[in-house]
Design an enzyme around this catalytic site. Structure first.
Site, PDB file in Angstrom:
ATOM      1  N   SER A   1      -7.439   0.357  10.015  1.00 12.99           N
ATOM      2  CA  SER A   1      -7.791  -0.971   9.514  1.00 12.99           C
ATOM      3  C   SER A   1      -9.227  -1.264   9.929  1.00 12.99           C
ATOM      4  CB  SER A   1      -6.859  -2.031  10.102  1.00 12.99           C
ATOM      5  OG  SER A   1      -7.339  -3.336   9.869  1.00 12.99           O
TER       6      SER A   1
ATOM      7  N   TYR B   1      -2.109  -5.914  17.137  1.00 10.27           N
ATOM      8  CA  TYR B   1      -2.452  -5.167  15.924  1.00 10.27           C
ATOM      9  C   TYR B   1      -3.800  -4.472  16.090  1.00 10.27           C
ATOM     10  CZ  TYR B   1      -3.096  -4.204  10.929  1.00 10.27           C
ATOM     11  OH  TYR B   1      -3.297  -3.590   9.718  1.00 10.27           O
TER      12      TYR B   1
ATOM     13  N   ILE C   1       0.824  -1.198   0.000  1.00 13.35           N
ATOM     14  CA  ILE C   1       0.000   0.000   0.000  1.00 13.35           C
ATOM     15  C   ILE C   1       0.862   1.254   0.000  1.00 13.35           C
ATOM     16  CG2 ILE C   1      -1.620   1.357   1.387  1.00 13.35           C
ATOM     17  CD1 ILE C   1      -2.917  -1.292   2.242  1.00 13.35           C
TER      18      ILE C   1
ATOM     19  N   ASN D   1       1.761   5.202   7.171  1.00 14.41           N
ATOM     20  CA  ASN D   1       1.405   3.892   6.638  1.00 14.41           C
ATOM     21  C   ASN D   1       2.195   2.742   7.259  1.00 14.41           C
ATOM     22  OD1 ASN D   1       0.366   1.991   4.405  1.00 14.41           O
ATOM     23  ND2 ASN D   1       2.588   1.905   4.142  1.00 14.41           N
TER      24      ASN D   1
ATOM     25  N   LYS E   1      -4.514  -0.364  15.975  1.00 20.13           N
ATOM     26  CA  LYS E   1      -5.373   0.235  14.962  1.00 20.13           C
ATOM     27  C   LYS E   1      -6.610   0.884  15.581  1.00 20.13           C
ATOM     28  CE  LYS E   1      -2.706  -0.736  11.538  1.00 20.13           C
ATOM     29  NZ  LYS E   1      -1.996   0.331  10.795  1.00 20.13           N
TER      30      LYS E   1
ATOM     31  N   ASP F   1      13.366   3.763  10.696  1.00 20.77           N
ATOM     32  CA  ASP F   1      12.496   2.988  11.575  1.00 20.77           C
ATOM     33  C   ASP F   1      11.665   3.992  12.358  1.00 20.77           C
ATOM     34  OD1 ASP F   1      11.272   1.471  13.512  1.00 20.77           O
ATOM     35  OD2 ASP F   1      13.112   0.618  14.346  1.00 20.77           O
ATOM     36  N   VAL F   2      10.365   4.042  12.094  1.00 16.03           N
ATOM     37  CA  VAL F   2       9.531   5.076  12.720  1.00 16.03           C
ATOM     38  C   VAL F   2       9.429   4.914  14.228  1.00 16.03           C
ATOM     39  CG1 VAL F   2       8.180   5.497  10.630  1.00 16.03           C
ATOM     40  CG2 VAL F   2       7.392   3.773  12.281  1.00 16.03           C
TER      41      VAL F   2
ATOM     42  N   ASP G   1      11.285   3.886   4.703  1.00 16.42           N
ATOM     43  CA  ASP G   1      11.091   2.460   4.947  1.00 16.42           C
ATOM     44  C   ASP G   1      12.296   1.944   5.731  1.00 16.42           C
ATOM     45  OD1 ASP G   1       9.043   0.306   3.438  1.00 16.42           O
ATOM     46  OD2 ASP G   1      10.853  -0.593   4.284  1.00 16.42           O
TER      47      ASP G   1
END
Length: 254
Positions: free
Chosen positions: A147, A161, A23, A90, A165, A63-64, A42
């Site tokens: 999501s 996860y 995405i 993202n 989200k 690395d965020v 990325d």
């Protein structure tokens, strides 16, 4: 990537995290097609460079979850392209075990920490670094990648996860209220089953069951999510903020 897309984002600088594939790469390409100058971040430097080459953009390994790395990457993007107008949060991870989610009684604490660090704290790190400039300029767009699992329960993902989200849905609305008076719009996209490398880690029979339960009868394509991101960060959504836009083919309508 459509070549006849309107240049709705001309004059804007966009930064896409996790933009090396799936995405994220589709979002970077679509934004570039619409005239934006795009930066791809990325953790995989090679993937970031490849996606940036494809859209004529700028690449940074980042690395965020690492706040210092975020500061360095954003400074490099600003030096190369100028102030960031559009932030697309993202980057995300969803660990599986043999293609299946990990139940809480088997989950390692380090895995929980890693998912929260990337999926949620990573969004904070990016917004913390870039919103001061947006507020000062009275101009900015943030699109968070939520999501459907942040809106309804699904058996496809693990609790870490879902937690991140769900939190991101709430954070999107909070930031929208907080930043709206400063000219910054904050929205989220909530994809359903999209045909990405991450989705392919899921057991095939599970993906087939999702398609069977989707009113439109298929999985989505990354480019369809990308177009939703472009809508929310473009001129047609100037009066839209705090919205969570489902891109799921009607799967698990809430």
């Amino acid at each position: 990537m459509a070549t006849d897309a309107p240049r709705t984002h001309a004059g804007r600088v966009a930064l896409v995290t996790g933009g090396g594939r799936g995405i994220g790469a589709a979002v970077a390409a679509e934004l570039a097609t619409r005239g934006a100058r795009v930066a791809v971040l990325d953790t995989d430097a090679g993937l970031a460079a490849e996606a940036a080459r494809a859209c004529g953009g700028h690449a940074e390994r980042c690395d965020v979850a690492d706040r210092a790395a975020v500061d360095r990457a954003c400074a490099a993007v600003e030096a190369a392209l100028g102030p960031v107008d559009i932030l697309v949060n993202n980057a995300g991870i969803s660990p599986k075990r043999d293609g299946k989610p990990v139940p809480i009684w088997e989950m390692d604490g380090a895995e929980w920490d890693a998912v929260v660090a990337v999926n949620l704290t990573g969004c904070f790190n990016m917004a913390r670094r870039l919103t001061p400039g947006m507020v000062a300029r009275k101009r900015g767009w943030i699109v968070n990648m939520a999501s459907v699992s942040g809106r309804v329960w699904t058996p496809l993902v693990s609790g870490h996860y879902t937690a991140t989200k769900t939190a991101l849905v709430g954070l999107t609305r909070h930031w929208a209220g907080e930043l709206g008076p400063h000219g910054v719009r904050v929205n989220a996209v909530a994809p359903g089953r999209i045909l990405t490398p991450l989705a392919k880690l899921t057991a095939p029979e599970t993906n087939q069951a999702i398609v069977a339960a989707t009113p439109l009868g298929r999985a989505g394509e990354p480019e369809e999510v990308a177009r939703a991101v472009c809508f929310l960060s473009g001129p047609d959504a100037e009066f839209v903020t705090g919205a969570i836009l489902d891109v799921s083919g009607g799967w698990m309508m809430s």
